[in-house]
Design a protein around this motif. Sequence first.
Motif, mmCIF file in Angstrom:
data_model
loop_
_atom_site.group_PDB
_atom_site.id
_atom_site.type_symbol
_atom_site.label_atom_id
_atom_site.label_comp_id
_atom_site.label_asym_id
_atom_site.label_seq_id
_atom_site.Cartn_x
_atom_site.Cartn_y
_atom_site.Cartn_z
ATOM 1 N N LYS A 115 0.863 -1.170 0.000
ATOM 2 C CA LYS A 115 0.000 0.000 0.000
ATOM 3 C C LYS A 115 0.907 1.230 0.000
ATOM 4 C CE LYS A 115 -3.540 2.245 2.792
ATOM 5 N NZ LYS A 115 -4.252 2.222 4.064
ATOM 6 N N VAL A 116 0.555 2.254 -0.776
ATOM 7 C CA VAL A 116 1.365 3.468 -0.865
ATOM 8 C C VAL A 116 1.222 4.269 0.424
ATOM 9 C CG1 VAL A 116 1.730 5.621 -2.133
ATOM 10 C CG2 VAL A 116 1.108 3.549 -3.356
ATOM 11 N N VAL A 117 2.365 4.710 0.970
ATOM 12 C CA VAL A 117 2.355 5.556 2.169
ATOM 13 C C VAL A 117 2.176 6.990 1.707
ATOM 14 C CG1 VAL A 117 3.682 6.323 4.169
ATOM 15 C CG2 VAL A 117 3.865 3.963 3.391
ATOM 16 N N LYS A 118 1.113 7.620 2.153
ATOM 17 C CA LYS A 118 0.753 8.949 1.640
ATOM 18 C C LYS A 118 1.440 10.104 2.381
ATOM 19 C CE LYS A 118 -2.756 7.560 -1.050
ATOM 20 N NZ LYS A 118 -3.215 7.981 -2.319
ATOM 21 N N ASN A 119 1.916 9.883 3.602
ATOM 22 C CA ASN A 119 2.438 11.014 4.370
ATOM 23 C C ASN A 119 3.802 11.495 3.864
ATOM 24 O OD1 ASN A 119 3.898 8.851 5.266
ATOM 25 N ND2 ASN A 119 3.374 9.067 7.414
ATOM 26 N N THR A 120 4.616 10.651 3.214
ATOM 27 C CA THR A 120 5.881 11.085 2.617
ATOM 28 C C THR A 120 5.768 10.878 1.113
ATOM 29 O OG1 THR A 120 6.823 8.905 2.931
ATOM 30 C CG2 THR A 120 7.274 10.520 4.637
ATOM 31 N N ARG A 121 5.012 11.744 0.482
ATOM 32 C CA ARG A 121 4.639 11.534 -0.905
ATOM 33 C C ARG A 121 5.734 11.927 -1.890
ATOM 34 N NH1 ARG A 121 -1.104 13.777 -2.775
ATOM 35 N NH2 ARG A 121 -1.061 12.844 -4.796
ATOM 36 N N PHE A 122 6.311 13.098 -1.711
ATOM 37 C CA PHE A 122 7.274 13.604 -2.681
ATOM 38 C C PHE A 122 8.671 13.593 -2.073
ATOM 39 C CE2 PHE A 122 3.225 15.551 -3.862
ATOM 40 C CZ PHE A 122 3.127 15.049 -5.140
ATOM 41 N N TYR A 155 6.311 2.269 -0.152
ATOM 42 C CA TYR A 155 5.244 1.289 0.033
ATOM 43 C C TYR A 155 5.380 0.631 1.401
ATOM 44 C CZ TYR A 155 4.664 1.556 -5.025
ATOM 45 O OH TYR A 155 4.448 1.991 -6.302
ATOM 46 N N GLN A 156 4.251 0.219 1.986
ATOM 47 C CA GLN A 156 4.237 -0.491 3.253
ATOM 48 C C GLN A 156 3.235 -1.638 3.160
ATOM 49 O OE1 GLN A 156 3.387 1.929 6.649
ATOM 50 N NE2 GLN A 156 3.853 0.315 8.086
ATOM 51 N N CYS A 157 3.639 -2.805 3.667
ATOM 52 C CA CYS A 157 2.759 -3.962 3.655
ATOM 53 C C CYS A 157 1.683 -3.781 4.718
ATOM 54 C CB CYS A 157 3.564 -5.232 3.913
ATOM 55 S SG CYS A 157 2.561 -6.720 3.956
ATOM 56 N N GLU A 158 0.436 -4.046 4.327
ATOM 57 C CA GLU A 158 -0.677 -3.896 5.270
ATOM 58 C C GLU A 158 -0.658 -4.972 6.343
ATOM 59 O OE1 GLU A 158 -4.268 -3.923 3.025
ATOM 60 O OE2 GLU A 158 -3.982 -1.894 2.280
#
Length: 59
Positions: free
Chosen positions: A28-35, A46-49
């Motif tokens: 799953k894409v980690v949204k807090n460190t996007r750029f 990415y982080q595994c759920e």
Amino acid sequence: MGDVVPFQKPAKKKPKKGLCQHGFHKWKVVKNTRFDSQQGKLVTRYQCERCGKQKVEAR
């Protein structure tokens, strides 16, 4: 007649970690460190759920 032995329910395992042990992660894409940038390239984290393992992919 014999004694009645009460059975206990087996302890639950960690949820769905069995698949991750064999390399089948649910990324799953980690949204807090996007750029993030690394060597002038855009980096996606990415982080595994299931197990929490992280991977970084540069494009």
